[in-house]
Design a protein around this motif. Structure first.
Motif, short mmCIF file in Angstrom:
data_model
loop_
_atom_site.label_atom_id
_atom_site.label_comp_id
_atom_site.label_asym_id
_atom_site.label_seq_id
_atom_site.Cartn_x
_atom_site.Cartn_y
_atom_site.Cartn_z
N ASN A 167 0.82 -1.21 0.00
CA ASN A 167 0.00 0.00 0.00
C ASN A 167 0.86 1.26 0.00
O ASN A 167 0.52 2.25 -0.64
N VAL A 193 2.09 1.81 -3.46
CA VAL A 193 1.00 2.36 -4.28
C VAL A 193 0.92 3.87 -4.07
O VAL A 193 0.83 4.65 -5.02
N LEU A 194 1.03 4.27 -2.80
CA LEU A 194 0.96 5.68 -2.45
C LEU A 194 2.17 6.45 -3.00
O LEU A 194 2.05 7.52 -3.59
N ARG A 241 -0.15 5.84 -7.40
CA ARG A 241 -1.18 4.98 -7.97
C ARG A 241 -2.40 4.88 -7.07
O ARG A 241 -3.39 4.25 -7.42
N ALA A 242 -2.35 5.51 -5.91
CA ALA A 242 -3.49 5.48 -4.98
C ALA A 242 -4.59 6.41 -5.50
O ALA A 242 -4.31 7.46 -6.06
N LYS A 243 -5.81 5.95 -5.36
CA LYS A 243 -6.94 6.79 -5.79
C LYS A 243 -7.63 7.41 -4.59
O LYS A 243 -8.44 8.32 -4.74
N ALA A 244 -7.38 6.88 -3.41
CA ALA A 244 -7.97 7.42 -2.17
C ALA A 244 -7.10 7.01 -1.01
O ALA A 244 -6.35 6.02 -1.09
N ILE A 245 -7.16 7.78 0.08
CA ILE A 245 -6.35 7.47 1.26
C ILE A 245 -7.21 7.64 2.52
O ILE A 245 -7.99 8.60 2.62
N ARG A 246 -7.09 6.66 3.43
CA ARG A 246 -7.84 6.76 4.69
C ARG A 246 -7.21 7.85 5.56
O ARG A 246 -5.98 8.02 5.54
N THR A 255 -4.51 6.40 7.73
CA THR A 255 -3.22 6.18 7.05
C THR A 255 -2.47 7.50 6.92
O THR A 255 -1.26 7.58 7.21
N ASP A 289 -15.16 1.23 -5.98
CA ASP A 289 -14.98 2.45 -5.18
C ASP A 289 -13.78 2.35 -4.24
O ASP A 289 -13.19 3.37 -3.87
N GLU A 304 -11.05 0.46 -4.84
CA GLU A 304 -9.80 0.15 -5.55
C GLU A 304 -8.86 1.35 -5.46
O GLU A 304 -9.28 2.48 -5.67
N GLY A 305 -7.62 1.09 -5.14
CA GLY A 305 -6.66 2.19 -5.03
C GLY A 305 -6.72 2.90 -3.70
O GLY A 305 -6.10 3.94 -3.52
N LEU A 306 -7.53 2.34 -2.76
CA LEU A 306 -7.61 2.95 -1.42
C LEU A 306 -6.48 2.41 -0.55
O LEU A 306 -6.26 1.21 -0.49
N VAL A 307 -5.74 3.34 0.08
CA VAL A 307 -4.64 2.88 0.95
C VAL A 307 -4.88 3.36 2.37
O VAL A 307 -5.64 4.28 2.60
#
Lengths: 74, 209
Positions: A37, A40-41, A45-50, A53, B204, B206-209
């Motif tokens: 992960n 990805v960040l 390539r990340a589309k969203a982040i918590r 995180t 939705d 996918e790509g969530l980190v």
């Protein structure tokens, strides 16, 4: 077109890690986020982040959210 | 804990392999064996039929310690020859719809099992496969029963000649309608919608980190 251009957000994880002389593996151990992960960040390539995180990484790197995530050139 | 999850994973994979393989075999049997039988029956002029019967059981049935209070025949499996080409075509098409429906359902079950094994059950192809299976059950169920029932009526006329109620024909002109395929079809369509929603939810995240 790169991933950062697609999302409009660039993650400066690479730069921040280099400035602090920290490896991705070490950060992964500190924040409890998988290496996959974080990669990805790091590679935009990340589309969203918590929020959890985001806060964990900022705490580990002692930086502001705005230092980690910046707008990418489209 | 680890032993339990390994056991569960192995059992799950075993079930998925068994269901997937079974579904593939059923689908292949429907298409190959059923299709071949269909052609053989049509060419050999020996059409199998299940006709409605409404006759009491013959006397003397029983003899054990229990007593038969009432009973009747409700259907008879017959093989007819010399039916007109139109009837044979109707009945053949009805059976073909039945086989195609079976094949469509079996294929979608096999595909779902395969995608579950791959860990990607919420794929567009699974939702599409389930929707196809549901629609096949609805359309195939209606057409096979409708065409089969109508074909059987005409076949009875050709077999018996006089089918008026006064003549009390052995095979009365009634049509049994089984709503089960339609119910299963609607249920499968609902499942397809659930899988489509699942796919969107997965997209939705996918790509969530």
């Amino acid at each position: 077109m790169g991933d950062a251009e697609l999302t409009g957000v660039h993650c400066r994880l690479d730069e921040l890690l280099a400035e602090r002389g920290m490896t991705l593996t070490r950060l992964s151990e500190e924040v409890g986020v998988s290496l996959v992960n974080l990669s990805v960040l790091k590679n935009d390539r990340a589309k969203a982040i918590r929020f959890s995180t985001l806060i964990a990484i900022c705490e580990a790197l002692d930086c502001a959210i705005g230092e980690l995530l910046v707008r990418a050139e489209r | 804990m680890s032993d339990t999850s390994t056991f569960e994973r192995t059992t799950e994979r075993g079930i998925l392999y068994a269901v997937g393989t079974g579904a593939l075999l059923v689908g292949a049997a429907a298409v190959l064996l059923g299709g071949t039988q269909l052609i053989v029956d049509a060419v050999a002029d020996a059409v199998p039929l299940r006709l409605e019967v409404d006759h009491a059981l013959p006397g003397g049935v029983g003899g054990g310690t229990a007593t038969l209070i009432e009973g009747a025949y409700d259907s008879a499996a017959v093989t007819a020859s010399g039916l007109s080409a139109g009837v044979v075509t109707l009945l053949t098409i009805a059976r073909a719809f039945e086989l195609l429906t079976t094949a469509a359902v079996a294929w979608s079950v096999a595909w779902l099992a395969w995608k579950l094994l791959r860990g990607r059950p919420f794929a567009a192809s699974v939702a599409n496969a389930l929707a196809t299976a549901g629609a096949s059950l609805l359309i195939g169920g209606l057409l096979s029963q409708g065409l089969g029932g109508f074909g059987a009526w005409v076949a009875i006329e050709e077999l018996l000649g006089d089918v008026s109620p006064e003549a009390d024909p052995f095979f009365p002109l009634v049509m049994a309608f089984d709503p089960a395929p339609l119910g299963f079809g609607l249920a499968t369509l609902l499942i397809a919608i659930a899988f489509e929603r699942g796919r969107r939810l997965q997209q939705d995240t996918e790509g969530l980190v």
